[in-house]
Design an enzyme around this catalytic site. Sequence first.
Site, PDB file in Angstrom:
ATOM      1  N   LYS A 271       0.848  -1.200   0.000  1.00  0.00           N
ATOM      2  CA  LYS A 271       0.000   0.000   0.000  1.00  0.00           C
ATOM      3  C   LYS A 271       0.878   1.243   0.000  1.00  0.00           C
ATOM      4  CE  LYS A 271      -3.242   2.561   2.987  1.00  0.00           C
ATOM      5  NZ  LYS A 271      -3.923   2.569   4.295  1.00  0.00           N
ATOM      6  N   ASP A 276      -2.765  10.512   3.340  1.00  0.00           N
ATOM      7  CA  ASP A 276      -4.166  10.117   3.501  1.00  0.00           C
ATOM      8  C   ASP A 276      -4.903  11.128   4.366  1.00  0.00           C
ATOM      9  OD1 ASP A 276      -6.570   8.820   3.575  1.00  0.00           O
ATOM     10  OD2 ASP A 276      -5.940   7.341   5.072  1.00  0.00           O
ATOM     11  N   LYS A 283     -10.385  12.959   7.862  1.00  0.00           N
ATOM     12  CA  LYS A 283      -9.912  12.607   9.193  1.00  0.00           C
ATOM     13  C   LYS A 283      -9.909  13.838  10.106  1.00  0.00           C
ATOM     14  CE  LYS A 283      -6.542   9.124   7.627  1.00  0.00           C
ATOM     15  NZ  LYS A 283      -6.994   7.953   8.388  1.00  0.00           N
ATOM     16  N   ASP A 294       1.462   6.506   5.374  1.00  0.00           N
ATOM     17  CA  ASP A 294       0.494   5.525   4.888  1.00  0.00           C
ATOM     18  C   ASP A 294       0.980   4.801   3.635  1.00  0.00           C
ATOM     19  OD1 ASP A 294      -1.838   4.254   5.572  1.00  0.00           O
ATOM     20  OD2 ASP A 294      -3.131   5.597   4.426  1.00  0.00           O
ATOM     21  N   ASP A 353     -12.239   6.962   3.636  1.00  0.00           N
ATOM     22  CA  ASP A 353     -11.061   6.793   4.486  1.00  0.00           C
ATOM     23  C   ASP A 353     -10.677   5.320   4.617  1.00  0.00           C
ATOM     24  OD1 ASP A 353      -8.945   7.670   6.023  1.00  0.00           O
ATOM     25  OD2 ASP A 353     -10.074   7.645   7.904  1.00  0.00           O
ATOM     26  N   GLU A 355      -9.497   3.735   1.988  1.00  0.00           N
ATOM     27  CA  GLU A 355      -8.984   3.781   0.613  1.00  0.00           C
ATOM     28  C   GLU A 355      -7.914   2.745   0.340  1.00  0.00           C
ATOM     29  OE1 GLU A 355      -5.727   4.871   2.706  1.00  0.00           O
ATOM     30  OE2 GLU A 355      -7.730   5.643   3.084  1.00  0.00           O
ATOM     31  N   ARG A 357      -7.556  -0.413   1.018  1.00  0.00           N
ATOM     32  CA  ARG A 357      -7.995  -1.711   0.501  1.00  0.00           C
ATOM     33  C   ARG A 357      -8.398  -1.638  -0.975  1.00  0.00           C
ATOM     34  NH1 ARG A 357     -12.501  -2.231   4.956  1.00  0.00           N
ATOM     35  NH2 ARG A 357     -10.804  -1.130   5.996  1.00  0.00           N
TER      36      ARG A 357
END
Length: 505
Positions: A271, A276, A283, A294, A353, A355, A357
């Site tokens: 990933k 993010d 967030k 991230d 949020d 994202e 996956r």
Amino acid sequence: MSALSTHRAPQLTLTGQVPSSVDVLVVGVASSNDKDVVVGVPADLEKGWAKKLPGDLTDLVADLGGSSKANDAVVLPKGLLGQSVVAVGVGPVEVTPNALREAVGVAVRKAAGLAKDADVKVAVSLDATDPELLAAIAEGALQGAYTFTKVSGADAPTRVTEVAVVSAAKGRDVNRTVEESVNLSAAVNLARDWINAPANLLYPEVFANEARDQFKGIKNVTVEVLDDKTLAREGYGGLSAVGGGSSRGPRLVRVEYKPRGAKQTLALVGKGITFDSGGLNIKPSEGMYTMKCDMSGAAAVLAATKVIAQLGLNVHVITYAAMAENLPSDTAYRPSDVLSMYGGTTVENVNTDAEGRLVMADALARTKGDAADLVVDVATLTGACIVALGNRIAGLMASDDETADRILDAAEVAGEQFWQLPIPDQLRATLDSKVADLKSGGPRWGGALTAAAFLQRFVAEGQSWAHLDIAGPAWNEESAWGHVSTGGTGFAVSTLVALAAGMEG
């Protein structure tokens, strides 16, 4: 070295005696028969110290608060011994590689703290001769000495420039093992550089270019970078959606290392969300500040692949780094959007949020064409995993227990902690959607397990697969500990390299 960091690793050498030029000597304190003993003091120094000390060296260490307790470290009086000495606890005298790795990391950092206006040269003498222990000492020193030099116009701070590992061990096998540890530590520190880089300097295009540059000149490696236009044209709906809110488009990096004669194929997926914000499900500010990390999964798989290729391990490795920046804008994707992923599976998006996956699903679906013996994905995927396991243990979910055991065995060699979690059938059922093939999320409880269930839907049926949720240990907001730095830790790099080594053939 990454172009985004001025970090320079110390030069490491293996030597039979303490060089006269060293500024700080590191020795150990071990427990034996319920008593502490100082280990690693060279014979010539021991004789000289005995004449200067009013009592026993072990008593001096104890008086200063030192002990054999793991990672206890004290500085012995330079005026008394004639040189700077750090005594570090290594635990029982039958020491383990991980105990040495952590202890040496602590000691080298302590030695660096003694610097004033000049760089520091360190010697580590712990009576080790076994190649595995010497490798751990090298890793502890090089990873413990890591610092990310801040973006600044000021002069760089003092640092550890040389590390001499003192040992009576000799031979080609010993030298090769230590050299492998130098390469491994460089890869861990490369991942740390990437993770620590500010998001305005490391965004998908830059990250992809960095990755391409790192593999230049390495034998049997090819690199392919898919840009935003290519991703949209070829149906990578997750990457296109998540990256669509940013003016800096997404990328998918594919690295293939294919040595002649390799019988096993390992596919790695990471990933790479370079920042993010949470997207439209934005967030809170306190949860956003560290979100440059991230992309730790992508950093780990790319860095691991580099060292696997450098070491010439006889295993075919295909690596995917799914890179995007998740921002809110008038082009951002929405909750309730239906996305068509690579391969045609449709997904009802639940939360922008969640994202990671989505980009991982595209990359995992791409692995179906690779005929891999094992697929492993690595991601800072869920806060739920941190709630379950804390900040130092990663979650492991797998297609079967045999696959999970392979990861756990590799992690033990690497000195990294994982805990196996299940993927319950009742959570798989919560991903059913009324408007698409499946939803991207389910109930709040068991969120890490539901995320794994989602990812598995994009892996080929019957595929040996493991999902590593490294959300906790990928980033260290606390003080450095053992050989682990503050900020980006480079977690999972060592485990992936150990895993690949176990697949050679």
